[in-house]
Design an enzyme around this catalytic site. Structure first.
Site, PDB file in Angstrom:
ATOM      1  N   ASP A   1     -58.827 -63.141  67.661  1.00  0.00           N
ATOM      2  CA  ASP A   1     -60.142 -63.171  68.284  1.00  0.00           C
ATOM      3  C   ASP A   1     -59.917 -62.987  69.791  1.00  0.00           C
ATOM      4  O   ASP A   1     -58.782 -63.041  70.267  1.00  0.00           O
ATOM      5  CB  ASP A   1     -60.780 -64.539  67.962  1.00  0.00           C
TER       6      ASP A   1
ATOM      7  N   LYS B   1     -66.520 -61.049  60.490  1.00  0.00           N
ATOM      8  CA  LYS B   1     -65.334 -60.293  60.904  1.00  0.00           C
ATOM      9  C   LYS B   1     -64.568 -59.761  59.699  1.00  0.00           C
ATOM     10  O   LYS B   1     -63.847 -58.782  59.799  1.00  0.00           O
ATOM     11  CB  LYS B   1     -64.433 -61.165  61.781  1.00  0.00           C
TER      12      LYS B   1
ATOM     13  N   ASP C   1     -62.761 -63.955  72.755  1.00  0.00           N
ATOM     14  CA  ASP C   1     -63.416 -64.987  73.571  1.00  0.00           C
ATOM     15  C   ASP C   1     -62.994 -66.390  73.140  1.00  0.00           C
ATOM     16  O   ASP C   1     -63.126 -66.753  71.968  1.00  0.00           O
ATOM     17  CB  ASP C   1     -64.941 -64.858  73.466  1.00  0.00           C
TER      18      ASP C   1
END
Length: 289
Positions: free
Chosen positions: A38, A202, A40
């Site tokens: 990922d 995702k 952020d």
């Protein structure tokens, strides 16, 4: 084996299993490894000196490119939907429609602002975005050992690429799957490309890119980095996985979310603003190779 795993921020459900996976990865070497992460609050810091650091969405939300009226509307969306996103009492299935609403409304607001492509780098430079401590070692080690880094982000791809470039680590081994802006012939934001990627889909993003993963079929070992329960499915597009080590950053609402994270991630890093643990594991895997 790896001293960093004794840091007070580290929690492991099964230390023996973690060490076994890492030993297997070391045996296979860097040529069998890929890193799926990922962005952020995983590769970037969650906070610095007690102040929250911005996500890729926040960088734009807080910039001079956005009107005060738009900032207020985006802040209202955040205050409404973020508690739903991190509510451990709600199932992912219940959260998904809310996330789609949130991202769709936020993107519509951004399109109304007629943002220019050539202004994005300035917005990043003027922001408080920070990659986690140790990022140079992390990105540098992956580049030096030709280990692919696949970033799956529900943020803004154009912005996060600028953050990585601004820090001088956008190397050729880095690939990003995210929400990318579509600009018109005048370089003005007019829409967003492709399927919306939010916190909890995702897996679909991974499965929509089979060609990407096919090129990596000879890399059956995965180091996965995330900060939400939705990140756990990012490697679902990979076939023939032999070893996967899931590292989760627990940044917020630590007490109420600890059990869920420890039950799902192999290694949980509580309020750890560094890449020390991933770097130590990468160093061990690539040692002498």
């Amino acid at each position: 084996m790896i001293p960093e795993l004794k840091k007070p921020s580290v929690i492991m459900r099964d230390r023996g299993r973690v060490e076994e996976i890492i030993r297997n990865m070391h045996g296979a070497g860097p040529g069998a490894l890929q890193v799926i992460s990922d962005f952020d609050m995983t590769l970037t810091r969650f906070a610095f000196n007690g102040k929250r650091c911005p996500t890729s969405h926040n960088i734009l939300d807080n910039s001079s490119l956005i009107s005060e009226d738009c900032k207020a509307k985006l802040a209202n969306l955040l205050s409404h939907y973020y508690p739903i996103e991190i509510d451990s009492s709600l199932s992912v299935e219940k959260k998904v429609p809310h996330m789609v609403e949130w991202w769709s409304q936020a993107h519509d607001l951004l399109v109304q602002q007629r943002i220019k492509k050539d202004q994005l780098a300035k917005a990043v430079r003027e922001s408080d975005a920070m990659l986690r401590d140790g990022y140079e070692v992390f990105f540098g080690s992956l580049k030096d050992h030709s280990i692919p880094l696949l970033i799956f982000s529900a943020g803004l791809g154009d912005i996060l690429e600028e953050v990585i470039k601004h820090n001088g680590v956008f190397h050729p081994n880095v690939r990003v799957f995210s929400n990318y802006m579509q600009f018109d012939e005048n370089g003005v934001l007019c829409s967003f490309k492709g399927q919306l990627i939010h916190t909890f889909n995702k897996r679909e993003g991974a499965l929509l890119n089979p060609d990407q993963f096919e090129q990596l079929q000879d890399r059956p070992n995965i180091l996965l980095l995330g900060d939400s329960m939705g990140d756990l499915t990012m490697a679902d597009g990979v076939q023939n996985v032999q070893n996967i080590l899931r590292i989760g950053y627990l940044n917020d609402k630590v007490e109420e979310r600890r059990d869920a994270y420890v039950g799902s991630y192999d290694i949980v890093l509580e309020k750890d603003e560094t890449l020390d643990v991933p770097n130590a594991i990468l160093n061990y895997i690539t040692e002498g190779k």
